[in-house]
Design an enzyme around this catalytic site. Structure first.
Site, short mmCIF file in Angstrom:
data_model
loop_
_atom_site.label_atom_id
_atom_site.label_comp_id
_atom_site.label_asym_id
_atom_site.label_seq_id
_atom_site.Cartn_x
_atom_site.Cartn_y
_atom_site.Cartn_z
CE LYS A 33 -2.24 -0.48 3.91
NZ LYS A 33 -1.46 -1.52 4.55
NE ARG A 108 -4.24 -0.98 9.88
CZ ARG A 108 -3.24 -0.31 9.35
NH1 ARG A 108 -3.41 0.87 8.85
NH2 ARG A 108 -2.05 -0.85 9.26
NE ARG A 147 7.58 -2.25 6.11
CZ ARG A 147 6.26 -2.05 6.21
NH1 ARG A 147 5.54 -1.80 5.13
NH2 ARG A 147 5.66 -2.15 7.37
NE ARG A 180 6.51 0.31 10.25
CZ ARG A 180 5.36 0.25 9.61
NH1 ARG A 180 5.28 0.70 8.37
NH2 ARG A 180 4.29 -0.25 10.18
NE ARG A 191 2.18 -3.80 11.67
CZ ARG A 191 3.17 -3.70 10.77
NH1 ARG A 191 4.31 -4.34 10.94
NH2 ARG A 191 3.01 -2.95 9.71
P1 AMP Z 1 0.90 0.75 8.97
O1 AMP Z 1 2.09 1.63 8.80
O2 AMP Z 1 -0.24 1.10 8.09
O3 AMP Z 1 1.24 -0.72 8.95
O4 AMP Z 1 0.35 1.06 10.47
C1 AMP Z 1 1.19 0.89 11.59
C2 AMP Z 1 0.36 0.92 12.84
O5 AMP Z 1 -0.30 2.17 12.96
C3 AMP Z 1 -0.76 -0.10 12.93
O6 AMP Z 1 -0.29 -1.37 13.38
C4 AMP Z 1 -1.71 0.55 13.94
O7 AMP Z 1 -1.19 0.43 15.26
C5 AMP Z 1 -1.60 2.01 13.55
N1 AMP Z 1 -2.60 2.41 12.54
C6 AMP Z 1 -2.37 2.80 11.26
N2 AMP Z 1 -3.50 3.12 10.65
C7 AMP Z 1 -4.50 2.93 11.56
C8 AMP Z 1 -5.90 3.07 11.52
N3 AMP Z 1 -6.55 3.48 10.41
N4 AMP Z 1 -6.60 2.78 12.64
C9 AMP Z 1 -6.00 2.38 13.78
N5 AMP Z 1 -4.66 2.21 13.88
C10 AMP Z 1 -3.90 2.47 12.77
#
Ligand code: AMP
Length: 245
Positions: A33, A108, A147, A180, A191
């Site tokens: 994404k 999400r 990554r 990360r 996740r």
């Molecule tokens: P990502 O970088 O999209 O994998 O997001 C990393 C982390 O950010 C996730 O594991 C959640 O803890 C938080 N996060 C990102 N987007 C959301 C969302 N729309 N709602 C809730 N938590 C989010």
């Protein structure tokens, strides 16, 4: 044309009816994404917002909210809907005048999807276009553990499929490439479980004319070309509804 009444907390006063494009990327962590929304953002000339990046930036703050957020992110759990929705709504309203926005990692949850619809109605816009990148779980775990991300500009690399031409540092700004905290295998699995639980109801919610399933397992270039053709085919007529009731 002046937009008619838009009510509720997401209402916004607009003089000109906006002709904005809102694109939502749906996909597990590691489905591509981030990479694809950055490419699409450059192609379409509209901003991309990664809610994960936004939250990680907030979590850097040395405040009690920042520390609390750091703990949630490190655990792999989702952040509270209200907090994420309010931040997205504020940014979305600013980006409408610039042609729209790509959302990477939002919504999400079903509650977030419903809130997004409310925001779009409040802005006199039709429903978002949803691009669902689907990648088998075993590929995702391999991708995420390899990554690396530039600590300075956020550019994404991969030790297997997308190495930096400058070795241990970012090609564009020489920033250190780091893993990360939530890209460790146990947190990745958590996740992915959180995503799997949320995904089916979201797909159900969005299934229809604006929902597109894409096999995200191909090369970055192949997936990008497919996404662009979908967006261009659907983007000929800006989506717009009647004024919000
Ligand atoms: P990502 O970088 O999209 O994998 O997001 C990393 C982390 O950010 C996730 O594991 C959640 O803890 C938080 N996060 C990102 N987007 C959301 C969302 N729309 N709602 C809730 N938590 C989010």
């Amino acid at each position: 044309m002046r937009a008619e009444k838009a009510r509720g907390r997401d209402a916004v006063a607009v003089e000109e009816a906006p002709r904005a494009r809102i694109i939502v990327f749906l996909g597990a962590p590691g489905s591509g994404k981030g990479t694809q929304s950055a490419l699409l953002s450059a192609e379409l000339g509209i901003a991309a917002l990664s809610t994960g990046e936004m939250l990680r930036a907030e979590a850097q703050r040395e405040t009690s909210a920042g520390r609390k957020l750091r703990k949630v992110l490190a655990s792999g759990a989702l952040v509270a809907d209200e907090l994420v929705c309010d931040a997205v709504a504020a940014r979305l309203k600013r980006e409408i005048a610039n042609g729209g926005m790509i959302l990477d990692g939002f919504p999400r949850t079903l509650a977030q999807a419903e809130r997004l619809d409310g925001i779009l109605r409040g802005l006199d816009l039709g429903p978002a276009m949803v691009l669902h990148l689907d990648v088998p779980r075993e590929h995702i775990v391999a991708r995420l553990t390899a990554r690396r991300q530039c600590a300075s500009c956020g550019a994404i690399y991969n030790l297997v499929s997308r190495r930096s031409g400058r070795g241990e540092v970012c090609e564009s700004d020489g920033g250190a490439l780091v893993q990360r905290e939530d890209d460790s295998e146990p947190v990745i699995l958590k996740r992915l479980t959180a995503f799997d639980l949320a995904c089916a109801p979201l797909v159900e919610y969005y299934r229809g004319a604006n929902y597109h399933w894409i096999d995200g397992g191909g090369s970055t270039a192949a997936v990008a070309a497919q996404l662009l053709s979908i967006v261009k085919a659907r983007g000929k007529k800006p989506e717009k509804t009647q004024a919000a009731a």
